[in-house]
Design a protein around this motif. Structure first.
Motif, mmCIF file in Angstrom:
data_model
loop_
_atom_site.group_PDB
_atom_site.id
_atom_site.type_symbol
_atom_site.label_atom_id
_atom_site.label_comp_id
_atom_site.label_asym_id
_atom_site.label_seq_id
_atom_site.Cartn_x
_atom_site.Cartn_y
_atom_site.Cartn_z
ATOM 1 N N PHE A 52 0.826 -1.203 0.000
ATOM 2 C CA PHE A 52 0.000 0.000 0.000
ATOM 3 C C PHE A 52 0.862 1.255 0.000
ATOM 4 O O PHE A 52 0.545 2.241 -0.669
ATOM 5 C CB PHE A 52 -0.952 -0.012 1.195
ATOM 6 N N ARG A 53 1.939 1.243 0.762
ATOM 7 C CA ARG A 53 2.797 2.425 0.815
ATOM 8 C C ARG A 53 3.476 2.671 -0.532
ATOM 9 O O ARG A 53 3.564 3.808 -0.994
ATOM 10 C CB ARG A 53 3.830 2.274 1.930
ATOM 11 N N HIS A 54 3.966 1.609 -1.132
ATOM 12 C CA HIS A 54 4.641 1.758 -2.423
ATOM 13 C C HIS A 54 3.647 2.222 -3.486
ATOM 14 O O HIS A 54 3.923 3.152 -4.267
ATOM 15 C CB HIS A 54 5.269 0.427 -2.834
ATOM 16 N N PHE A 55 2.470 1.609 -3.525
ATOM 17 C CA PHE A 55 1.472 1.951 -4.521
ATOM 18 C C PHE A 55 0.958 3.374 -4.308
ATOM 19 O O PHE A 55 0.721 4.117 -5.266
ATOM 20 C CB PHE A 55 0.322 0.948 -4.446
ATOM 21 N N ALA A 56 0.780 3.773 -3.033
ATOM 22 C CA ALA A 56 0.300 5.122 -2.726
ATOM 23 C C ALA A 56 1.275 6.175 -3.245
ATOM 24 O O ALA A 56 0.861 7.210 -3.786
ATOM 25 C CB ALA A 56 0.099 5.278 -1.223
ATOM 26 N N ARG A 57 2.569 5.930 -3.085
ATOM 27 C CA ARG A 57 3.561 6.896 -3.569
ATOM 28 C C ARG A 57 3.518 7.004 -5.087
ATOM 29 O O ARG A 57 3.647 8.090 -5.652
ATOM 30 C CB ARG A 57 4.957 6.478 -3.103
ATOM 31 N N MET A 58 3.357 5.872 -5.755
ATOM 32 C CA MET A 58 3.260 5.889 -7.214
ATOM 33 C C MET A 58 2.067 6.720 -7.668
ATOM 34 O O MET A 58 2.171 7.551 -8.577
ATOM 35 C CB MET A 58 3.106 4.458 -7.744
ATOM 36 N N ARG A 205 -0.584 7.545 8.366
ATOM 37 C CA ARG A 205 -0.014 6.465 9.183
ATOM 38 C C ARG A 205 0.041 5.152 8.402
ATOM 39 O O ARG A 205 1.010 4.399 8.507
ATOM 40 C CB ARG A 205 -0.844 6.289 10.447
ATOM 41 N N GLN A 206 -0.999 4.876 7.615
ATOM 42 C CA GLN A 206 -1.065 3.605 6.899
ATOM 43 C C GLN A 206 -0.252 3.609 5.610
ATOM 44 O O GLN A 206 0.241 2.556 5.181
ATOM 45 C CB GLN A 206 -2.524 3.277 6.552
ATOM 46 N N THR A 207 -0.142 4.756 4.949
ATOM 47 C CA THR A 207 0.464 4.766 3.619
ATOM 48 C C THR A 207 1.814 5.456 3.533
ATOM 49 O O THR A 207 2.451 5.418 2.480
ATOM 50 C CB THR A 207 -0.480 5.456 2.598
ATOM 51 N N ASP A 208 2.252 6.106 4.607
ATOM 52 C CA ASP A 208 3.538 6.790 4.524
ATOM 53 C C ASP A 208 4.178 6.878 5.904
ATOM 54 O O ASP A 208 4.499 5.868 6.499
ATOM 55 C CB ASP A 208 3.363 8.184 3.914
ATOM 56 N N SER A 209 4.339 8.070 6.413
ATOM 57 C CA SER A 209 4.955 8.302 7.713
ATOM 58 C C SER A 209 4.311 9.517 8.360
ATOM 59 O O SER A 209 4.046 10.516 7.694
ATOM 60 C CB SER A 209 6.459 8.543 7.562
ATOM 61 N N LEU A 210 4.046 9.420 9.644
ATOM 62 C CA LEU A 210 3.434 10.547 10.348
ATOM 63 C C LEU A 210 4.330 11.779 10.352
ATOM 64 O O LEU A 210 3.882 12.877 10.645
ATOM 65 C CB LEU A 210 3.093 10.149 11.784
ATOM 66 N N ASN A 212 5.732 12.917 7.691
ATOM 67 C CA ASN A 212 5.699 13.512 6.359
ATOM 68 C C ASN A 212 4.752 14.708 6.380
ATOM 69 O O ASN A 212 3.590 14.636 5.984
ATOM 70 C CB ASN A 212 5.234 12.480 5.322
ATOM 71 N N SER A 213 5.256 15.849 6.849
ATOM 72 C CA SER A 213 4.425 17.045 6.981
ATOM 73 C C SER A 213 3.954 17.559 5.626
ATOM 74 O O SER A 213 2.871 18.143 5.515
ATOM 75 C CB SER A 213 5.186 18.141 7.730
ATOM 76 N N ALA A 214 4.763 17.347 4.581
ATOM 77 C CA ALA A 214 4.368 17.802 3.244
ATOM 78 C C ALA A 214 3.129 17.039 2.769
ATOM 79 O O ALA A 214 2.213 17.630 2.185
ATOM 80 C CB ALA A 214 5.516 17.608 2.259
ATOM 81 N N LEU A 215 3.082 15.740 3.035
ATOM 82 C CA LEU A 215 1.916 14.946 2.636
ATOM 83 C C LEU A 215 0.688 15.347 3.443
ATOM 84 O O LEU A 215 -0.423 15.418 2.903
ATOM 85 C CB LEU A 215 2.203 13.451 2.819
ATOM 86 N N ILE A 216 0.874 15.610 4.722
ATOM 87 C CA ILE A 216 -0.252 16.033 5.566
ATOM 88 C C ILE A 216 -0.852 17.332 5.021
ATOM 89 O O ILE A 216 -2.075 17.464 4.905
ATOM 90 C CB ILE A 216 0.206 16.209 7.022
ATOM 91 N N LYS A 217 0.007 18.283 4.651
ATOM 92 C CA LYS A 217 -0.490 19.543 4.097
ATOM 93 C C LYS A 217 -1.159 19.315 2.743
ATOM 94 O O LYS A 217 -2.213 19.891 2.435
ATOM 95 C CB LYS A 217 0.642 20.553 3.952
ATOM 96 N N GLU A 218 -0.557 18.461 1.927
ATOM 97 C CA GLU A 218 -1.112 18.180 0.606
ATOM 98 C C GLU A 218 -2.509 17.579 0.713
ATOM 99 O O GLU A 218 -3.434 17.953 -0.017
ATOM 100 C CB GLU A 218 -0.173 17.217 -0.137
ATOM 101 N N MET A 219 -2.682 16.657 1.653
ATOM 102 C CA MET A 219 -3.992 16.039 1.834
ATOM 103 C C MET A 219 -4.992 17.024 2.429
ATOM 104 O O MET A 219 -6.175 17.014 2.073
ATOM 105 C CB MET A 219 -3.870 14.802 2.723
ATOM 106 N N SER A 220 -4.526 17.859 3.321
ATOM 107 C CA SER A 220 -5.411 18.877 3.901
ATOM 108 C C SER A 220 -5.934 19.814 2.822
ATOM 109 O O SER A 220 -7.119 20.156 2.789
ATOM 110 C CB SER A 220 -4.663 19.680 4.972
ATOM 111 N N ASP A 221 -5.034 20.236 1.915
ATOM 112 C CA ASP A 221 -5.443 21.111 0.816
ATOM 113 C C ASP A 221 -6.406 20.390 -0.131
ATOM 114 O O ASP A 221 -7.377 20.982 -0.614
ATOM 115 C CB ASP A 221 -4.215 21.592 0.036
ATOM 116 N N LEU A 222 -6.139 19.110 -0.373
ATOM 117 C CA LEU A 222 -6.980 18.327 -1.274
ATOM 118 C C LEU A 222 -8.411 18.225 -0.754
ATOM 119 O O LEU A 222 -9.378 18.399 -1.498
ATOM 120 C CB LEU A 222 -6.393 16.920 -1.435
ATOM 121 N N LEU A 223 -8.554 17.958 0.545
ATOM 122 C CA LEU A 223 -9.865 17.663 1.119
ATOM 123 C C LEU A 223 -10.617 18.902 1.581
ATOM 124 O O LEU A 223 -11.805 18.813 1.908
ATOM 125 C CB LEU A 223 -9.697 16.704 2.297
#
Length: 255
Positions: A52-58, A205-210, A212-223
């Motif tokens: 899941f982590r590898h596929f999520a990054r792709m 937590r499930q797909t990357d690393s807690l 990863n602040s850049a991903l947290i911001k990216e998802m926050s902007d997305l949603l």
């Protein structure tokens, strides 16, 4: 070089970054492949979060996100179910499936924001149910794969319900289920803090690393901009499904 592989029945399907993400849902003209049709006991244990982590990054390179959440719908539109493990989203998804509603996922799904709105796709065709919920919905017992997942949950093969699977299902919002002992279910708007925090926290937590602040911001902007709701569940799983069906039918798709 970046490839992911899923077994779909007797077929092996390869997907790489050069292909459109929609190719994840292949069709031979007769049947649409939505994920594992047959789940070997070894497969989740062997691949697990590594896959899941590898596929999520792709997928993120194509602006498609793998979320830890569920999605069900009706009348061609759906709602995103969020919550950590044990919150009731799997049981609610299962009850909605049995009630004839559209189904995308109960645990992992793919999300992409397009000009047509937020679109959700399924990832695999299995369902996780506790022993207690399997007793409440015994029809699933005949489709138990025999594999036990997190907290001993049963893995149920959903291929008999494949006609209810939907992909590119437009979303109307995000819903956080809460288990209660009330006699009737209740759905109300809620501030986005709790639903979004649980959705983003569990996904990262499930797909990357807690960290990863850049991903947290990216998802926050997305949603940001998706309406958020809280659903107080009652012990009757079918009442919950019917209440959610009526609720989704009244909501507009978010563009």
């Amino acid at each position: 070089e970046h490839r992911a592989c899923l077994w779909c029945g007797e077929r092996r399907m390869l997907f790489n970054l050069d292909w459109d993400p929609s190719s994840f849902y292949g069709s031979d003209g007769q049947e649409v492949w939505l994920g594992w049709r047959e789940l070997g006991e070894d497969l989740p244990r062997r691949l697990g979060h590594f896959f899941f982590r590898h596929f999520a990054r792709m997928l993120r390179e194509r602006k498609t996100y793998m979320l830890h959440g569920g999605c069900v719908g009706t009348e061609g539109k759906g709602i995103l179910l969020c919550g950590k493990g044990g919150s009731g989203k799997s049981t609610l998804s299962a009850a909605c499936l049995l009630s004839g509603m559209d189904y995308v996922a109960e645990d992992y799904l793919l999300l992409k924001k397009t000009a047509a709105g937020y679109l959700a796709w399924p990832t695999y065709s299995t369902l996780n149910l506790t022993e207690e919920m399997l007793e409440k919905m015994p029809v699933f017992a005949d489709h138990d794969t025999g594999y036990r997942g997190w907290n001993g949950k049963h893995f149920i093969d959903l291929s008999p319900w494949k006609e209810q699977f939907r992909y590119a299902l437009p979303l109307t919002g995000v819903l956080l289920p809460v288990i209660t002992d009330r006699q009737e279910p209740c759905i109300n708007p809620t501030e986005p803090a709790a639903p979004m925090a649980q959705l983003i926290w569990s996904t990262v937590r499930q797909t990357d690393s807690l960290f990863n602040s850049a991903l947290i911001k990216e998802m926050s902007d997305l949603l940001r901009g998706l309406p958020t709701y809280k659903m107080e569940l009652c012990p009757d799983v079918y009442k919950n499904a019917e209440a959610l069906r009526r609720f989704i039918a009244q909501q507009p798709v978010i563009l």
